[in-house]
Scaffold this motif. Structure first.
Motif, PDB file in Angstrom:
ATOM      1  N   GLU A 110       0.807  -2.060 -16.845  1.00  0.00           N
ATOM      2  CA  GLU A 110       1.859  -2.373 -17.707  1.00  0.00           C
ATOM      3  C   GLU A 110       3.040  -1.554 -17.477  1.00  0.00           C
ATOM      4  O   GLU A 110       3.040  -0.462 -16.721  1.00  0.00           O
ATOM      5  N   GLY A 111       4.277  -2.004 -17.658  1.00  0.00           N
ATOM      6  CA  GLY A 111       5.601  -1.002 -17.053  1.00  0.00           C
ATOM      7  C   GLY A 111       5.583  -0.821 -15.625  1.00  0.00           C
ATOM      8  O   GLY A 111       5.037  -1.742 -14.966  1.00  0.00           O
ATOM      9  N   HIS A 112       6.653  -0.101 -15.263  1.00  0.00           N
ATOM     10  CA  HIS A 112       6.972   0.081 -13.847  1.00  0.00           C
ATOM     11  C   HIS A 112       5.942   0.744 -13.202  1.00  0.00           C
ATOM     12  O   HIS A 112       5.045   1.634 -13.781  1.00  0.00           O
ATOM     13  N   SER A 113       5.626   0.547 -11.885  1.00  0.00           N
ATOM     14  CA  SER A 113       4.759   1.078 -10.939  1.00  0.00           C
ATOM     15  C   SER A 113       5.112   2.451 -10.468  1.00  0.00           C
ATOM     16  O   SER A 113       6.302   2.499 -10.268  1.00  0.00           O
ATOM     17  N   TYR A 114       4.159   3.281  -9.976  1.00  0.00           N
ATOM     18  CA  TYR A 114       4.659   4.417  -9.338  1.00  0.00           C
ATOM     19  C   TYR A 114       4.981   4.091  -8.023  1.00  0.00           C
ATOM     20  O   TYR A 114       4.246   3.485  -7.031  1.00  0.00           O
ATOM     21  N   ALA A 115       6.322   4.549  -7.704  1.00  0.00           N
ATOM     22  CA  ALA A 115       6.684   4.137  -6.364  1.00  0.00           C
ATOM     23  C   ALA A 115       5.699   5.042  -5.311  1.00  0.00           C
ATOM     24  O   ALA A 115       5.446   4.469  -4.019  1.00  0.00           O
ATOM     25  N   HIS A 116       5.498   6.164  -5.508  1.00  0.00           N
ATOM     26  CA  HIS A 116       4.628   6.914  -4.671  1.00  0.00           C
ATOM     27  C   HIS A 116       3.033   6.191  -4.254  1.00  0.00           C
ATOM     28  O   HIS A 116       2.735   6.245  -3.258  1.00  0.00           O
ATOM     29  N   HIS A 117       2.798   5.720  -5.312  1.00  0.00           N
ATOM     30  CA  HIS A 117       1.573   5.067  -4.865  1.00  0.00           C
ATOM     31  C   HIS A 117       1.621   3.558  -4.128  1.00  0.00           C
ATOM     32  O   HIS A 117       0.884   3.355  -3.299  1.00  0.00           O
ATOM     33  N   LEU A 118       2.717   2.919  -4.448  1.00  0.00           N
ATOM     34  CA  LEU A 118       3.047   1.626  -3.655  1.00  0.00           C
ATOM     35  C   LEU A 118       3.769   2.158  -2.210  1.00  0.00           C
ATOM     36  O   LEU A 118       3.148   1.358  -1.272  1.00  0.00           O
ATOM     37  N   PHE A 119       4.194   3.305  -1.893  1.00  0.00           N
ATOM     38  CA  PHE A 119       4.399   3.736  -0.745  1.00  0.00           C
ATOM     39  C   PHE A 119       3.129   4.149   0.167  1.00  0.00           C
ATOM     40  O   PHE A 119       3.273   3.785   1.289  1.00  0.00           O
ATOM     41  N   ILE A 120       2.151   4.506  -0.627  1.00  0.00           N
ATOM     42  CA  ILE A 120       0.729   4.760   0.165  1.00  0.00           C
ATOM     43  C   ILE A 120       0.126   3.369   0.641  1.00  0.00           C
ATOM     44  O   ILE A 120      -0.374   3.217   1.863  1.00  0.00           O
ATOM     45  N   GLU A 121       0.084   2.432  -0.474  1.00  0.00           N
ATOM     46  CA  GLU A 121      -0.500   1.379   0.003  1.00  0.00           C
ATOM     47  C   GLU A 121       0.513   0.556   1.022  1.00  0.00           C
ATOM     48  O   GLU A 121      -0.179  -0.275   1.862  1.00  0.00           O
ATOM     49  N   GLN A 122       1.623   0.442   0.861  1.00  0.00           N
ATOM     50  CA  GLN A 122       2.529  -0.247   2.064  1.00  0.00           C
ATOM     51  C   GLN A 122       2.232   0.498   3.380  1.00  0.00           C
ATOM     52  O   GLN A 122       2.320  -0.053   4.414  1.00  0.00           O
ATOM     53  N   SER A 123       2.249   1.820   3.571  1.00  0.00           N
ATOM     54  CA  SER A 123       2.132   2.687   4.564  1.00  0.00           C
ATOM     55  C   SER A 123       0.702   2.219   5.380  1.00  0.00           C
ATOM     56  O   SER A 123       0.468   1.855   6.452  1.00  0.00           O
ATOM     57  N   LEU A 124      -0.421   2.067   4.501  1.00  0.00           N
ATOM     58  CA  LEU A 124      -1.628   1.784   5.019  1.00  0.00           C
ATOM     59  C   LEU A 124      -1.521   0.027   5.435  1.00  0.00           C
ATOM     60  O   LEU A 124      -2.226  -0.196   6.495  1.00  0.00           O
ATOM     61  N   ARG A 125      -0.785  -0.826   4.675  1.00  0.00           N
ATOM     62  CA  ARG A 125      -0.535  -1.865   5.190  1.00  0.00           C
ATOM     63  C   ARG A 125      -0.189  -2.087   6.739  1.00  0.00           C
ATOM     64  O   ARG A 125      -0.117  -2.987   7.606  1.00  0.00           O
ATOM     65  N   HIS A 126       0.976  -0.878   6.838  1.00  0.00           N
ATOM     66  CA  HIS A 126       1.862  -1.092   8.457  1.00  0.00           C
ATOM     67  C   HIS A 126       1.019  -0.217   9.180  1.00  0.00           C
ATOM     68  O   HIS A 126       1.690   0.252  10.440  1.00  0.00           O
ATOM     69  N   THR A 127       0.105   0.284   8.925  1.00  0.00           N
ATOM     70  CA  THR A 127      -0.860   1.229  10.132  1.00  0.00           C
ATOM     71  C   THR A 127      -2.014   0.399  10.704  1.00  0.00           C
ATOM     72  O   THR A 127      -2.773  -0.353   9.954  1.00  0.00           O
ATOM     73  N   LYS A 128      -1.892   0.555  12.045  1.00  0.00           N
ATOM     74  CA  LYS A 128      -3.291  -0.110  12.735  1.00  0.00           C
ATOM     75  C   LYS A 128      -4.454   0.486  12.253  1.00  0.00           C
ATOM     76  O   LYS A 128      -4.633   1.614  12.007  1.00  0.00           O
ATOM     77  N   PRO A 129      -5.654  -0.471  12.416  1.00  0.00           N
ATOM     78  CA  PRO A 129      -6.834   0.170  12.111  1.00  0.00           C
ATOM     79  C   PRO A 129      -7.134   1.233  12.939  1.00  0.00           C
ATOM     80  O   PRO A 129      -6.918   1.315  14.074  1.00  0.00           O
ATOM     81  N   GLY A 130      -7.759   2.485  12.194  1.00  0.00           N
ATOM     82  CA  GLY A 130      -8.139   3.520  13.022  1.00  0.00           C
ATOM     83  C   GLY A 130      -6.791   4.383  13.099  1.00  0.00           C
ATOM     84  O   GLY A 130      -6.976   5.650  13.516  1.00  0.00           O
ATOM     85  N   GLY A 131      -5.713   4.066  12.511  1.00  0.00           N
ATOM     86  CA  GLY A 131      -4.509   5.014  12.613  1.00  0.00           C
ATOM     87  C   GLY A 131      -4.177   5.943  11.841  1.00  0.00           C
ATOM     88  O   GLY A 131      -5.251   5.856  10.621  1.00  0.00           O
ATOM     89  N   TYR A 132      -3.366   6.926  11.865  1.00  0.00           N
ATOM     90  CA  TYR A 132      -3.525   8.137  11.023  1.00  0.00           C
ATOM     91  C   TYR A 132      -2.198   7.947  10.008  1.00  0.00           C
ATOM     92  O   TYR A 132      -1.206   7.593  10.298  1.00  0.00           O
ATOM     93  N   LEU A 133      -2.396   8.728   8.933  1.00  0.00           N
ATOM     94  CA  LEU A 133      -1.016   8.857   8.082  1.00  0.00           C
ATOM     95  C   LEU A 133      -0.808   9.983   7.165  1.00  0.00           C
ATOM     96  O   LEU A 133      -1.899  10.730   6.985  1.00  0.00           O
ATOM     97  N   PHE A 134       0.227  10.615   7.456  1.00  0.00           N
ATOM     98  CA  PHE A 134       0.410  11.941   7.111  1.00  0.00           C
ATOM     99  C   PHE A 134       1.367  11.931   5.926  1.00  0.00           C
ATOM    100  O   PHE A 134       2.652  11.532   6.099  1.00  0.00           O
ATOM    101  N   PHE A 135       1.043  12.273   4.835  1.00  0.00           N
ATOM    102  CA  PHE A 135       1.844  12.075   3.635  1.00  0.00           C
ATOM    103  C   PHE A 135       2.165  13.490   2.907  1.00  0.00           C
ATOM    104  O   PHE A 135       1.411  14.541   2.947  1.00  0.00           O
ATOM    105  N   ILE A 136       3.391  13.762   2.481  1.00  0.00           N
ATOM    106  CA  ILE A 136       3.792  14.663   1.630  1.00  0.00           C
ATOM    107  C   ILE A 136       3.648  14.186   0.176  1.00  0.00           C
ATOM    108  O   ILE A 136       4.425  13.311  -0.241  1.00  0.00           O
ATOM    109  N   ILE A 137       2.663  14.841  -0.596  1.00  0.00           N
ATOM    110  CA  ILE A 137       2.329  14.119  -1.968  1.00  0.00           C
ATOM    111  C   ILE A 137       2.566  15.276  -3.033  1.00  0.00           C
ATOM    112  O   ILE A 137       2.562  16.672  -2.771  1.00  0.00           O
ATOM    113  N   PRO A 138       2.825  14.774  -4.154  1.00  0.00           N
ATOM    114  CA  PRO A 138       3.074  15.617  -5.370  1.00  0.00           C
ATOM    115  C   PRO A 138       1.690  16.264  -5.754  1.00  0.00           C
ATOM    116  O   PRO A 138       0.319  15.270  -5.589  1.00  0.00           O
TER     117      PRO A 138
END
Length: 323
Positions: free
Chosen positions: A208-236
């Motif tokens: 309910e309500g607005h979603s967390y942008a930082h959560h959606l960025f993690i999901e979007q980044s995983l969508r756009h990473t090839k299988p086996g690829g690496y993701l480096f996030f600076i997170i709160p």
């Protein structure tokens, strides 16, 4: 570097005054002029054009290395953002950008060429800081940002450093124009995503309500990473303590293997509630596997030479045991 900054600053101030535009926009304009080797603004007086040409003629970009250019242009951007109180962007600290560059290098070892995406490129400072650490690699890189001024600064930043980056000015949480990549870097924008309809296609949308942008960025980044690829996030640091955290945890467990969680020094931030960490994932897929043990550590101050030496030793040991 100070000499280059002085030239950029003087020419940006001339443009800001004559064109009656904010300094940060003038910084982008002067960077473009310097890269193209000519004054591109038609509406300037002859006197201002003469002054600008004199400033530019004293600058030989080829005599500077990429890091010197990045730092000089970064100082201009910081001055402009401070003056304009630009609400959308806090620049990633240099030390963090360079450390992430080192980590990307380590995780991508053995790959001479790969593709890299920053879906929240901002001024391009993190992206170019990382690229400058990857001198021995051929990197096909992409930056995305919704803010047209920031993406213009990114574009100029990359051009001055001679990095062939593909930039897209679009909402990073909508369908990206970029192809899937081998690695993602992202200083996560923290806050709520106002587009509820746009968030509706995400598993990590809020119930309910607005979603967390930082959560959606993690999901979007995983969508756009090839299988086996690496993701480096600076997170709160509070990422895993919000009410939406259980859903995020379950999603990450399903989609990726956690490689590392490295807490940045608290002294870098204005209070514990603003503290951040580096969070590294590997997307599940052929050849990907969970490490025997994730790398967990509190990083010392980057200025603490002995502490950082000890940390590098621990990181090297982790790679020997888990790779």
């Amino acid at each position: 570097m100070e000499k280059l900054f002085a030239s950029l600053n003087e020419s940006a101030e001339l443009l800001a005054e004559e064109l009656n535009i904010p300094y940060v926009e003038a910084a982008a304009e002067t960077g473009e002029n310097l890269f193209q080797g000519e004054v591109l603004q038609d509406e300037l007086s002859e006197l201002t054009i003469k002054k600008l040409k004199k400033v530019y003629s004293a600058v030989e970009l080829d005599t500077y290395d990429r890091e010197e250019i990045r730092k000089a242009f970064q100082l201009c951007i910081l001055k402009g953002l401070k003056e304009g109180a630009h609400p959308n962007h806090q620049m990633t600290p240099d030390s963090v950008g360079m450390f992430i560059g080192y980590l990307v290098q380590r995780f991508m070892e053995g790959r001479q060429s790969f593709s890299l995406l920053d879906p929240a490129a901002g001024t391009g400072n993190l992206l170019t800081a990382v690229l400058n650490q990857l001198k021995d690699h051929s990197v096909e890189s992409t930056g995305v940002d919704v803010d047209d001024l920031l993406i213009h600064l990114s574009y100029v930043n990359a051009n001055l450093q001679k990095h062939p980056v593909q930039f897209y000015n679009q909402d990073s949480l909508q369908n990206l124009f970029a192809d899937p990549v081998d690695a993602v870097i992202c200083d996560l924008p923290v806050g709520f995503y106002p587009n509820d309809e746009g968030a509706s296609s995400y598993q990590l949308k809020a119930d309910e309500g607005h979603s967390y942008a930082h959560h959606l960025f993690i999901e979007q980044s995983l969508r756009h990473t090839k299988p086996g690829g690496y993701l480096f996030f600076i997170i709160p640091n509070m990422l895993f303590s919000s009410k939406e955290a259980p859903k995020l945890n379950a999603f990450i467990k399903e989609e990726a293997y956690i490689q590392a969680l490295l807490q940045l020094p608290l002294s870098m931030f204005q209070g514990e509630q603003h503290a951040k960490s580096i969070f590294i994932l590997q997307k599940k897929g052929e050849g990907a596997e969970a490490p025997k043990q994730a790398m967990l550590a509190d990083l010392p101050k980057f200025s603490n030479f002995e502490g950082m030496q000890s940390m590098m030793k621990q990181i090297n040991q982790w790679f020997e045991q888990n790779r």
